[in-house]
Motif scaffolding. Sequence first.
Motif, PDB file in Angstrom:
ATOM      1  N   ASP A  53       0.836  -1.206   0.054  1.00 50.31           N
ATOM      2  CA  ASP A  53       0.036  -0.041   0.045  1.00 50.31           C
ATOM      3  C   ASP A  53       0.987   1.283  -0.043  1.00 50.31           C
ATOM      4  OD1 ASP A  53      -1.360   2.188   1.833  1.00 50.31           O
ATOM      5  OD2 ASP A  53      -2.771   1.005   0.610  1.00 50.31           O
ATOM      6  N   LYS A  54       0.387   2.123  -0.951  1.00 49.24           N
ATOM      7  CA  LYS A  54       1.463   3.497  -1.093  1.00 49.24           C
ATOM      8  C   LYS A  54       1.598   4.281   0.193  1.00 49.24           C
ATOM      9  CE  LYS A  54      -0.112   7.042  -2.152  1.00 49.24           C
ATOM     10  NZ  LYS A  54      -0.845   8.472  -2.647  1.00 49.24           N
ATOM     11  N   ASP A  55       0.529   4.491   0.816  1.00 49.53           N
ATOM     12  CA  ASP A  55       0.523   5.274   2.132  1.00 49.53           C
ATOM     13  C   ASP A  55       1.308   4.568   3.130  1.00 49.53           C
ATOM     14  OD1 ASP A  55      -0.816   7.242   0.864  1.00 49.53           O
ATOM     15  OD2 ASP A  55      -2.725   6.700   1.392  1.00 49.53           O
ATOM     16  N   LYS A  56       0.973   3.381   3.261  1.00 50.12           N
ATOM     17  CA  LYS A  56       1.809   2.515   4.144  1.00 50.12           C
ATOM     18  C   LYS A  56       3.120   2.333   4.143  1.00 50.12           C
ATOM     19  CE  LYS A  56      -2.213  -0.167   5.763  1.00 50.12           C
ATOM     20  NZ  LYS A  56      -3.023  -1.542   5.772  1.00 50.12           N
ATOM     21  N   MET A  57       3.575   2.249   2.794  1.00 51.01           N
ATOM     22  CA  MET A  57       5.143   2.247   2.346  1.00 51.01           C
ATOM     23  C   MET A  57       5.773   3.665   2.678  1.00 51.01           C
ATOM     24  SD  MET A  57       6.633   2.376  -1.472  1.00 51.01           S
ATOM     25  CE  MET A  57       8.505   2.177  -1.800  1.00 51.01           C
ATOM     26  N   VAL A  58       5.298   4.829   2.472  1.00 46.97           N
ATOM     27  CA  VAL A  58       5.894   6.035   2.981  1.00 46.97           C
ATOM     28  C   VAL A  58       5.709   6.011   4.499  1.00 46.97           C
ATOM     29  CG1 VAL A  58       5.548   8.505   3.085  1.00 46.97           C
ATOM     30  CG2 VAL A  58       4.989   7.248   0.948  1.00 46.97           C
ATOM     31  N   LYS A  59       4.710   5.664   5.463  1.00 47.70           N
ATOM     32  CA  LYS A  59       4.750   5.734   6.767  1.00 47.70           C
ATOM     33  C   LYS A  59       5.981   4.923   7.185  1.00 47.70           C
ATOM     34  CE  LYS A  59       1.863   4.939  10.734  1.00 47.70           C
ATOM     35  NZ  LYS A  59       0.467   4.684  11.378  1.00 47.70           N
ATOM     36  N   VAL A  60       5.998   3.547   6.889  1.00 48.94           N
ATOM     37  CA  VAL A  60       6.925   2.843   7.341  1.00 48.94           C
ATOM     38  C   VAL A  60       8.217   3.208   7.081  1.00 48.94           C
ATOM     39  CG1 VAL A  60       7.764   0.377   7.171  1.00 48.94           C
ATOM     40  CG2 VAL A  60       5.483   0.565   7.131  1.00 48.94           C
ATOM     41  N   PHE A  61       8.563   3.585   5.854  1.00 51.42           N
ATOM     42  CA  PHE A  61      10.147   4.097   5.874  1.00 51.42           C
ATOM     43  C   PHE A  61      10.190   5.328   6.749  1.00 51.42           C
ATOM     44  CE2 PHE A  61      11.208   2.522   1.273  1.00 51.42           C
ATOM     45  CZ  PHE A  61      11.024   1.168   1.675  1.00 51.42           C
ATOM     46  N   ASP A  62       9.424   6.339   6.690  1.00 47.05           N
ATOM     47  CA  ASP A  62       9.621   7.542   7.630  1.00 47.05           C
ATOM     48  C   ASP A  62       9.595   7.018   9.102  1.00 47.05           C
ATOM     49  OD1 ASP A  62       9.175   9.167   5.471  1.00 47.05           O
ATOM     50  OD2 ASP A  62       7.109   9.731   5.958  1.00 47.05           O
ATOM     51  N   THR A  63       8.733   6.062   9.598  1.00 43.44           N
ATOM     52  CA  THR A  63       8.806   5.606  10.984  1.00 43.44           C
ATOM     53  C   THR A  63      10.277   5.097  11.141  1.00 43.44           C
ATOM     54  OG1 THR A  63       6.598   5.690  10.974  1.00 43.44           O
ATOM     55  CG2 THR A  63       7.521   4.735  12.928  1.00 43.44           C
ATOM     56  N   VAL A  64      10.376   3.953  10.240  1.00 41.83           N
ATOM     57  CA  VAL A  64      11.779   3.241  10.368  1.00 41.83           C
ATOM     58  C   VAL A  64      12.993   3.977  10.658  1.00 41.83           C
ATOM     59  CG1 VAL A  64      13.513   1.565   9.232  1.00 41.83           C
ATOM     60  CG2 VAL A  64      10.946   0.973   9.479  1.00 41.83           C
ATOM     61  N   SER A  65      13.253   5.002   9.668  1.00 39.38           N
ATOM     62  CA  SER A  65      14.213   5.817   9.755  1.00 39.38           C
ATOM     63  C   SER A  65      14.287   6.957  10.889  1.00 39.38           C
ATOM     64  CB  SER A  65      14.186   6.845   8.277  1.00 39.38           C
ATOM     65  OG  SER A  65      13.085   7.744   8.391  1.00 39.38           O
ATOM     66  N   SER A  66      13.178   7.337  11.148  1.00 41.44           N
ATOM     67  CA  SER A  66      13.171   8.119  12.413  1.00 41.44           C
ATOM     68  C   SER A  66      13.329   7.512  13.761  1.00 41.44           C
ATOM     69  CB  SER A  66      11.848   8.951  12.543  1.00 41.44           C
ATOM     70  OG  SER A  66      10.796   7.963  12.668  1.00 41.44           O
ATOM     71  N   SER A  67      13.000   6.017  13.889  1.00 39.89           N
ATOM     72  CA  SER A  67      13.401   5.311  14.950  1.00 39.89           C
ATOM     73  C   SER A  67      14.689   4.827  15.064  1.00 39.89           C
ATOM     74  CB  SER A  67      12.342   4.054  15.215  1.00 39.89           C
ATOM     75  OG  SER A  67      12.356   3.208  14.144  1.00 39.89           O
ATOM     76  N   VAL A  68      15.233   4.564  13.912  1.00 37.22           N
ATOM     77  CA  VAL A  68      16.714   4.098  13.879  1.00 37.22           C
ATOM     78  C   VAL A  68      17.219   5.208  14.210  1.00 37.22           C
ATOM     79  CG1 VAL A  68      18.352   3.426  12.259  1.00 37.22           C
ATOM     80  CG2 VAL A  68      16.325   2.268  12.217  1.00 37.22           C
ATOM     81  N   ASN A  69      17.326   6.358  13.480  1.00 33.59           N
ATOM     82  CA  ASN A  69      18.004   7.658  14.038  1.00 33.59           C
ATOM     83  C   ASN A  69      17.956   7.957  15.721  1.00 33.59           C
ATOM     84  OD1 ASN A  69      18.955   7.897  11.397  1.00 33.59           O
ATOM     85  ND2 ASN A  69      17.176   9.312  10.724  1.00 33.59           N
ATOM     86  N   TYR A  70      16.929   7.979  16.060  1.00 27.27           N
ATOM     87  CA  TYR A  70      16.742   7.947  17.498  1.00 27.27           C
ATOM     88  C   TYR A  70      17.584   7.120  18.150  1.00 27.27           C
ATOM     89  CZ  TYR A  70      14.146   8.230  22.079  1.00 27.27           C
ATOM     90  OH  TYR A  70      13.690   8.273  23.078  1.00 27.27           O
ATOM     91  N   LEU A  71      17.791   5.841  17.925  1.00 28.81           N
ATOM     92  CA  LEU A  71      18.718   4.719  18.527  1.00 28.81           C
ATOM     93  C   LEU A  71      20.133   5.119  18.054  1.00 28.81           C
ATOM     94  CD1 LEU A  71      18.222   2.158  20.221  1.00 28.81           C
ATOM     95  CD2 LEU A  71      18.367   0.927  18.228  1.00 28.81           C
TER      96      LEU A  71
END
Length: 499
Positions: free
Chosen positions: A414-432
């Motif tokens: 799903d397009k919207d979920k793709m964008v959300k997952v990539f955004d959330t993964v990158s932000s959580s990884v950067n947080y760590l």
Amino acid sequence: MKNLILESDVKIVKGTMGAAPIAYVKGDVYASKDILKKYNAKWNGTNKFWFWFLNKNNPQETIDKIIRPALAELKKSQNVPVDEIEKEIDQILASMETEGPSANPDLGVSADEEKNIKDKLQAFKQRLVNIENDEQFKETMGKIIALKSAQGYQFSFGNSILIMIQNENAGIVNSRKNWLEKYNRTVNANAKPLMVWAPQGINQKLSKDKEDLLKAEFLKKSGKKPGDKLTPNEQFQLEKLLKGYTYATKFKFVPVFSQNDTTQMEGTEDYIKAAQDSQKDIKWFEDNMLSDEIRPIYKGLIDFTEEKGIKFEMVDDLDGSRGVSANGAIRLLKNEGNDIGLTKTLAHEITHELLHQKYLSNKGDESSKFFLGTAEGRAAVEQQAELSAWMFMYAFGFDLKTTSLNYVLLWGGDKDKMVKVFDTVSSSVNYLIDFVNKKMKSLDEGMGSHTHGKNITPDEIAKLIGVGSEYQSLKSGNKPDADVEELKERILRKLNIIK
């Protein structure tokens, strides 16, 4: 005899992974992965090379005692007798002239097809002349070696070339009899045979006592008992062992069939599917990847669990798992803090706590904003955590890409979920990453400098997994639904999820 070593350009190159010294093999040697694994080489799936971590105090010792013997065995295994191949091609061509395969109805070869095969064999032979400089030939020869090694029945190089010329995607090839008796498969009624060049002659059998002795030794070596069912490959190996000597008086062309032209008999074991499934069951970690350079990163992750109130425990056994997490508690296999694979596992489990578990989301602090939940199902959850762990390690210079990732599961297509997952993964990884960097910085004064992690963007994630431009197009959000669907299909094709 003139020989070709496909990896004649293989050489040892020193480098680093993060701050860890490594040596890697330069050259296309993936087909010889079993030999490299035997010598404890590791596969970097992103940059496509095999490597070893070097002894930090004495790197030359690793090279002399492990790497050089590995390359010596590798080159020995890849020795291709070019003169013999040329001779066999000539023999096949001569037999085609005298026997005329197109005149044999069992082979199903037309006169035009026969001429086409002859032309291709001649062209292949001509390419042998420029062997030293012809990179395309090396690539083709690599395919032939792969095709040859895939067979239970050992075809000669000449027959492997003959099969590839007739059907490049033949896969496993066998006679009608072997498909039925060894694989429980029937050849489809409309199947087009492939022709191979087979010896005909007198077979000198071994004595009964010798046969019994060889069979008993083979079963013991294979871990089987008399009466146990053998796999097709084991049957081929045993047959070859017991065959004795064949005095070939002549050769003739005989029909064989691709696995794609067979059907599994109902109620029987599908050996081909079992082999394919076992290849898909790829571990999400590497054993015995040890380096002191990982210690401050590992410690930073443990500090994260302590600061966030996540209970962390090291245990002797987890029933085959490397680590588990469950709502504020992580358990990890015992280690000395220098295990790169277990550091990645710890990052994987911490990511579960950030993205999927409710413990941190209920605390209400900054870490709660990364929560995605588990509505997409366990498969998607594991894929998201594994992508995050890969990105975290990548940021610190340890590229441990997981070859078993199914990228489409990450966002469910799903397009919207793709964008959300990539955004959330990158932000959580950067947080760590930022947390671990801060902890490592405090160690710099007393322990020397460390390689700090670099932040990851969603665009970088998409680029690293090979869908950068498609991701950009989907993220723009200004495309008609039809174009979005076409883009999603292009992503699926690019990632080999569909053909």
